[in-house]
Design a protein around this motif. Structure first.
Motif, PDB file in Angstrom:
ATOM      1  N   THR A 203      36.331   9.698  73.312  1.00 15.47           N
ATOM      2  CA  THR A 203      35.476  10.240  74.369  1.00 15.47           C
ATOM      3  C   THR A 203      34.127   9.546  74.456  1.00 15.47           C
ATOM      4  OG1 THR A 203      34.744  11.978  72.844  1.00 15.47           O
ATOM      5  CG2 THR A 203      36.558  12.517  74.322  1.00 15.47           C
ATOM      6  N   PHE A 204      33.618   9.040  73.330  1.00 16.31           N
ATOM      7  CA  PHE A 204      32.298   8.421  73.371  1.00 16.31           C
ATOM      8  C   PHE A 204      32.353   6.931  73.696  1.00 16.31           C
ATOM      9  CE2 PHE A 204      31.106  12.367  71.353  1.00 16.31           C
ATOM     10  CZ  PHE A 204      29.843  12.607  71.875  1.00 16.31           C
ATOM     11  N   ILE A 205      33.461   6.254  73.369  1.00 16.18           N
ATOM     12  CA  ILE A 205      33.615   4.867  73.817  1.00 16.18           C
ATOM     13  C   ILE A 205      34.309   4.926  75.180  1.00 16.18           C
ATOM     14  CG2 ILE A 205      34.442   2.549  73.261  1.00 16.18           C
ATOM     15  CD1 ILE A 205      34.541   3.351  70.362  1.00 16.18           C
ATOM     16  N   SER A 206      33.604   5.447  76.128  1.00 17.01           N
ATOM     17  CA  SER A 206      34.131   5.661  77.475  1.00 17.01           C
ATOM     18  C   SER A 206      32.959   5.696  78.444  1.00 17.01           C
ATOM     19  CB  SER A 206      34.920   6.975  77.539  1.00 17.01           C
ATOM     20  OG  SER A 206      34.034   8.084  77.464  1.00 17.01           O
ATOM     21  N   ASN A 207      33.274   6.009  79.672  1.00 19.38           N
ATOM     22  CA  ASN A 207      32.226   6.119  80.696  1.00 19.38           C
ATOM     23  C   ASN A 207      31.782   7.564  80.897  1.00 19.38           C
ATOM     24  OD1 ASN A 207      34.472   7.198  81.892  1.00 19.38           O
ATOM     25  ND2 ASN A 207      34.395   5.932  83.731  1.00 19.38           N
ATOM     26  N   ALA A 208      32.083   8.437  79.940  1.00 23.22           N
ATOM     27  CA  ALA A 208      31.825   9.862  80.122  1.00 23.22           C
ATOM     28  C   ALA A 208      30.344  10.188  80.150  1.00 23.22           C
ATOM     29  CB  ALA A 208      32.518  10.664  79.025  1.00 23.22           C
ATOM     30  N   PHE A 209      29.569   9.599  79.246  1.00 24.11           N
ATOM     31  CA  PHE A 209      28.174   9.991  79.079  1.00 24.11           C
ATOM     32  C   PHE A 209      27.182   8.906  79.487  1.00 24.11           C
ATOM     33  CE2 PHE A 209      30.746  12.099  75.760  1.00 24.11           C
ATOM     34  CZ  PHE A 209      30.687  13.388  76.258  1.00 24.11           C
ATOM     35  N   VAL A 210      27.628   7.666  79.497  1.00 23.09           N
ATOM     36  CA  VAL A 210      26.759   6.559  79.903  1.00 23.09           C
ATOM     37  C   VAL A 210      27.549   5.622  80.807  1.00 23.09           C
ATOM     38  CG1 VAL A 210      25.355   6.657  77.812  1.00 23.09           C
ATOM     39  CG2 VAL A 210      27.355   5.169  77.885  1.00 23.09           C
ATOM     40  N   ASP A 211      26.823   4.807  81.551  1.00 26.99           N
ATOM     41  CA  ASP A 211      27.434   3.782  82.391  1.00 26.99           C
ATOM     42  C   ASP A 211      28.037   2.706  81.488  1.00 26.99           C
ATOM     43  OD1 ASP A 211      28.132   1.847  84.195  1.00 26.99           O
ATOM     44  OD2 ASP A 211      26.160   1.689  85.125  1.00 26.99           O
ATOM     45  N   ALA A 212      29.350   2.499  81.598  1.00 29.10           N
ATOM     46  CA  ALA A 212      30.026   1.512  80.749  1.00 29.10           C
ATOM     47  C   ALA A 212      29.479   0.104  80.957  1.00 29.10           C
ATOM     48  CB  ALA A 212      31.527   1.535  81.008  1.00 29.10           C
ATOM     49  N   ASN A 213      28.871  -0.159  82.110  1.00 28.17           N
ATOM     50  CA  ASN A 213      28.302  -1.488  82.360  1.00 28.17           C
ATOM     51  C   ASN A 213      27.172  -1.818  81.394  1.00 28.17           C
ATOM     52  OD1 ASN A 213      29.870  -2.279  84.686  1.00 28.17           O
ATOM     53  ND2 ASN A 213      28.763  -0.722  85.844  1.00 28.17           N
ATOM     54  N   GLN A 214      26.588  -0.812  80.773  1.00 27.44           N
ATOM     55  CA  GLN A 214      25.480  -1.029  79.851  1.00 27.44           C
ATOM     56  C   GLN A 214      25.938  -1.263  78.419  1.00 27.44           C
ATOM     57  OE1 GLN A 214      22.553   2.127  80.277  1.00 27.44           O
ATOM     58  NE2 GLN A 214      22.929   2.290  82.467  1.00 27.44           N
ATOM     59  N   MET A 215      27.235  -1.187  78.172  1.00 27.53           N
ATOM     60  CA  MET A 215      27.762  -1.378  76.824  1.00 27.53           C
ATOM     61  C   MET A 215      27.922  -2.861  76.506  1.00 27.53           C
ATOM     62  SD  MET A 215      30.763   1.518  76.597  1.00 27.53           S
ATOM     63  CE  MET A 215      30.415   3.261  76.738  1.00 27.53           C
ATOM     64  N   PRO A 216      27.970  -3.214  75.205  1.00 30.08           N
ATOM     65  CA  PRO A 216      28.337  -4.586  74.832  1.00 30.08           C
ATOM     66  C   PRO A 216      29.716  -4.935  75.388  1.00 30.08           C
ATOM     67  CG  PRO A 216      27.477  -3.378  72.936  1.00 30.08           C
ATOM     68  CD  PRO A 216      27.636  -2.376  74.043  1.00 30.08           C
ATOM     69  N   THR A 217      29.958  -6.218  75.612  1.00 31.84           N
ATOM     70  CA  THR A 217      31.182  -6.656  76.301  1.00 31.84           C
ATOM     71  C   THR A 217      32.446  -6.097  75.672  1.00 31.84           C
ATOM     72  OG1 THR A 217      30.074  -8.702  76.943  1.00 31.84           O
ATOM     73  CG2 THR A 217      32.483  -8.662  77.080  1.00 31.84           C
TER      74      THR A 217
END
Length: 285
Positions: A203-217
């Motif tokens: 659930t946390f390595i997802s787009n649930a709580f933050v914009d996935a575009n801001q994650m490391p590649t």
């Protein structure tokens, strides 16, 4: 002699209903579990506390510091957040499903069901259907809390309801993972731990709580192809909760989230229902 004959032949007649008999048996088990839930209301109450806490904490603690759509907006984040909270709630019900089945196994109740002339899959299907009803009630209450803290939808009622259908489909699919875990472990405590330990990274390595575009590649690619993310993105589309300026990732599940959500949920449901029923049958030998 006639009494013995009737006793011996009764199970054969009872078990010969095919799909119809399996449906009836499943509904009987579902009713049994729903009655049990009404007699232990704290099960429902405690199931509501955690998602409500997540709503309040993320809305008021993180809402003013997390950027979505290129800007920091508490209202935009509330609407962005709620699809993720809804999806997290239906998937976290997996732990309860596993613990319930493990508890029935531990108390010997499953062994009693096995001795009855009933469909093998009915025990698990009935349990997961009862959990689905409880999840639906939880979503209704949670949606009310979300409206109180400022969540709004911007699409018609048909799309909004379809979004909740996708959430329930995901929750039902995941409940079969919980059923498999409950049949595999020895105690309800182990089922609860086993049902939660893998849900947190999912659930946390997802787009649930933050914009996935801001994650490391590397993490972004995982999040974009996460089945959980597909349902979250689909709900945001159906609720009209994509913030202004939001850039949709190029990954296929994010570009076609509704189709991806259905495909992922059906795949998980088919695979884990098959494995759970097979485990139930092998344990019965």
């Amino acid at each position: 002699m006639s009494v013995l004959t009737e006793t011996a032949t009764a199970p054969v007649a009872r078990s010969g209903g095919g799909i119809g008999q399996s449906v009836r048996d499943s509904l009987v088990i579902a009713r049994r579990n729903l009655i049990r839930m009404t007699r232990i209301p704290e099960m429902v109450i405690f199931g509501l506390i955690q998602p409500i806490m997540f709503v309040v904490l993320f809305t008021y603690v993180f809402g003013g510091s997390i950027k979505v759509g290129g800007t920091i907006s508490p209202q935009a984040y509330r609407e962005f957040l709620m699809a993720g909270i809804f999806a997290q709630t239906v998937t976290f019900a997996t732990a309860g499903a596993g613990a319930g089945i493990a508890d029935d196994m531990h108390k010997g109740l499953i062994d009693r069901f096995r001795s009855l002339p009933m469909s093998r899959g009915a025990v698990l299907t009935g349990r997961t259907l009862a959990d689905l009803v409880q999840t639906a009630l939880t979503l209704v209450v949670l949606a009310g809390v979300a409206l109180i803290v400022g969540w709004r939808v911007h699409e018609n009622i048909a799309k909004v309801l379809f979004g909740f259908v996708l959430l329930l489909l995901l929750g039902y699919a995941f409940s079969w993972i919980g059923a498999l875990i409950g049949l595999t472990v020895r105690t309800p405590e182990a089922a609860t731990s086993g049902g939660l330990i893998w849900l947190f990274p999912l659930t946390f390595i997802s787009n649930a709580f933050v914009d996935a575009n801001q994650m490391p590649t590397f993490l972004r690619h995982i999040a974009e192809w996460n089945p959980f993310s597909a349902t979250v993105q689909a709900c945001r589309v159906l609720f009209g909760n994509l913030p202004e300026g939001f850039v949709t990732p190029d990954a296929w599940p994010m570009q076609h989230p509704i189709i991806a959500s259905i495909l992922w949920s059906v795949l998980i449901l088919v695979v884990f229902r098959t494995l759970a029923v097979r485990k139930y049958r092998s344990a019965a030998v």
